[in-house]
Scaffold this motif. Sequence first.
Motif, PDB file in Angstrom:
ATOM      1  N   ILE A  92      13.607 -28.056  38.867  1.00  0.00           N
ATOM      2  CA  ILE A  92      13.079 -29.237  38.178  1.00  0.00           C
ATOM      3  C   ILE A  92      11.956 -28.872  37.204  1.00  0.00           C
ATOM      4  O   ILE A  92      11.491 -29.698  36.447  1.00  0.00           O
ATOM      5  N   GLU A  93      11.541 -27.611  37.233  1.00  0.00           N
ATOM      6  CA  GLU A  93      10.451 -27.171  36.347  1.00  0.00           C
ATOM      7  C   GLU A  93      10.793 -27.422  34.862  1.00  0.00           C
ATOM      8  O   GLU A  93       9.960 -27.968  34.124  1.00  0.00           O
ATOM      9  N   PRO A  94      12.015 -27.074  34.396  1.00  0.00           N
ATOM     10  CA  PRO A  94      12.318 -27.309  32.974  1.00  0.00           C
ATOM     11  C   PRO A  94      12.195 -28.786  32.594  1.00  0.00           C
ATOM     12  O   PRO A  94      11.602 -29.119  31.568  1.00  0.00           O
ATOM     13  N   LEU A  95      12.705 -29.665  33.439  1.00  0.00           N
ATOM     14  CA  LEU A  95      12.623 -31.095  33.139  1.00  0.00           C
ATOM     15  C   LEU A  95      11.167 -31.554  33.126  1.00  0.00           C
ATOM     16  O   LEU A  95      10.739 -32.293  32.230  1.00  0.00           O
ATOM     17  N   ALA A  96      10.404 -31.086  34.111  1.00  0.00           N
ATOM     18  CA  ALA A  96       8.996 -31.494  34.195  1.00  0.00           C
ATOM     19  C   ALA A  96       8.203 -31.004  32.986  1.00  0.00           C
ATOM     20  O   ALA A  96       7.292 -31.669  32.517  1.00  0.00           O
ATOM     21  N   GLU A  97       8.599 -29.847  32.465  1.00  0.00           N
ATOM     22  CA  GLU A  97       7.890 -29.269  31.316  1.00  0.00           C
ATOM     23  C   GLU A  97       8.235 -29.998  30.016  1.00  0.00           C
ATOM     24  O   GLU A  97       7.368 -30.272  29.201  1.00  0.00           O
ATOM     25  N   VAL A  98       9.533 -30.305  29.856  1.00  0.00           N
ATOM     26  CA  VAL A  98       9.991 -30.835  28.569  1.00  0.00           C
ATOM     27  C   VAL A  98       9.823 -32.355  28.473  1.00  0.00           C
ATOM     28  O   VAL A  98       9.546 -32.888  27.402  1.00  0.00           O
ATOM     29  N   THR A 147      18.481 -28.230  33.477  1.00  0.00           N
ATOM     30  CA  THR A 147      17.680 -27.031  33.737  1.00  0.00           C
ATOM     31  C   THR A 147      17.570 -26.155  32.472  1.00  0.00           C
ATOM     32  O   THR A 147      17.012 -25.055  32.533  1.00  0.00           O
ATOM     33  N   ASP A 148      18.104 -26.649  31.350  1.00  0.00           N
ATOM     34  CA  ASP A 148      18.096 -25.884  30.099  1.00  0.00           C
ATOM     35  C   ASP A 148      17.032 -26.473  29.152  1.00  0.00           C
ATOM     36  O   ASP A 148      17.235 -27.522  28.529  1.00  0.00           O
ATOM     37  N   ARG A 149      15.908 -25.762  29.027  1.00  0.00           N
ATOM     38  CA  ARG A 149      14.774 -26.294  28.252  1.00  0.00           C
ATOM     39  C   ARG A 149      15.131 -26.599  26.801  1.00  0.00           C
ATOM     40  O   ARG A 149      14.795 -27.652  26.281  1.00  0.00           O
ATOM     41  N   SER A 150      15.815 -25.643  26.125  1.00  0.00           N
ATOM     42  CA  SER A 150      16.042 -25.885  24.695  1.00  0.00           C
ATOM     43  C   SER A 150      17.056 -27.008  24.493  1.00  0.00           C
ATOM     44  O   SER A 150      16.944 -27.782  23.539  1.00  0.00           O
ATOM     45  N   ALA A 151      18.026 -27.121  25.396  1.00  0.00           N
ATOM     46  CA  ALA A 151      18.982 -28.245  25.276  1.00  0.00           C
ATOM     47  C   ALA A 151      18.244 -29.572  25.461  1.00  0.00           C
ATOM     48  O   ALA A 151      18.477 -30.533  24.722  1.00  0.00           O
ATOM     49  N   LEU A 152      17.325 -29.611  26.402  1.00  0.00           N
ATOM     50  CA  LEU A 152      16.552 -30.845  26.613  1.00  0.00           C
ATOM     51  C   LEU A 152      15.744 -31.186  25.369  1.00  0.00           C
ATOM     52  O   LEU A 152      15.738 -32.327  24.908  1.00  0.00           O
ATOM     53  N   LEU A 153      15.093 -30.180  24.807  1.00  0.00           N
ATOM     54  CA  LEU A 153      14.249 -30.423  23.623  1.00  0.00           C
ATOM     55  C   LEU A 153      15.064 -30.923  22.431  1.00  0.00           C
ATOM     56  O   LEU A 153      14.568 -31.693  21.610  1.00  0.00           O
TER      57      LEU A 153
END
Length: 266
Positions: A132-138, A104-110
């Motif tokens: 799930i929005e962060p995962l779907a976005e990244v 759920t952490d966008r910058s960690a995913l990126l």
Amino acid sequence: MTKPTRDEVRAAWETNAAWWDDYYKEGNDFHLTLIAPPTERLLDARPGETILDVACGNGVFSRRMAGLGASVVAFDFSETFIECARKRTIERVDRIEYHVLNATDRSALLSLGEGRFDAAVCTMAIMDMAEIEPLAEVLPRLLKPSGRFVFSVMHPCFNNPSTRMCAEQEDRGGDLRTVRTVKVEQYMKPFSAKGIGIVGQPVPQTYFHRPLHALLEPFLRNGLVLDGLEETAFTAPSNARGPLSWDHYPEIPPVLVVRLRPALRR
Ligand SMILES: C[S@@+](CC[C@H](N)C(=O)[O-])C[C@H]1O[C@@H](n2cnc3c(N)ncnc32)[C@H](O)[C@@H]1O
């Protein structure tokens, strides 16, 4: 139920991780029969590919993909699960990289690397994620344009936290028959509820039910398209897990497996 905090959701998995790993090892019958085979079919991993394993738990599927010749980057938000995953990885150690990271952490995913992955996979974890929005976005940014994302979840229509497993006996002209059905009380709106993944686990975890439209919408909105789907059910009762276990319901799929791809740019 009041919405649990991100820390509460993670704490339950942290408490369950060592027990779960000890029970699950290289996969229980659910994983080995209903999840791994369709995921492998839809993923079609090829040697040399780089694959992201989202919420990898004890790394069971990461090791399968490394066995197929892929290089795997795997993460989970439970430190204990990642420790278990590292301990279990005794072959092809150079092909799997494990990280502690929250989906759920966008910058960690990126930070995993834009455009790095030929494919991503997430086995039985999206219904455990508070957002799930962060995962779907990244995710579309992590995948190569030719990439794909395969995920499996508890089937939202038949196997959600409001499902009741039913068995009734009827006399069909003198033949006593057991009729098994599921009753689903809630479907249309997302909701969360506590439940167990494996009987005997130390504490219940939180499930986040999403009807199909809510499950897929964030991924579709972020440029992925659905191009593969399997629904899996057991084909023969084993009797090992009791009269109301899923292996007695060959006509009702407890698992949904979906493949998404970046839409072709015109
Ligand atoms: C049912 S287990 C599945 C684990 C593994 N994918 C498998 O198939 O065995 C769900 C996993 O999701 C992880 N998880 C849940 N929410 C997460 C999040 N926001 N970020 C990373 N991992 C998460 C849990 O720690 C747990 O390992």
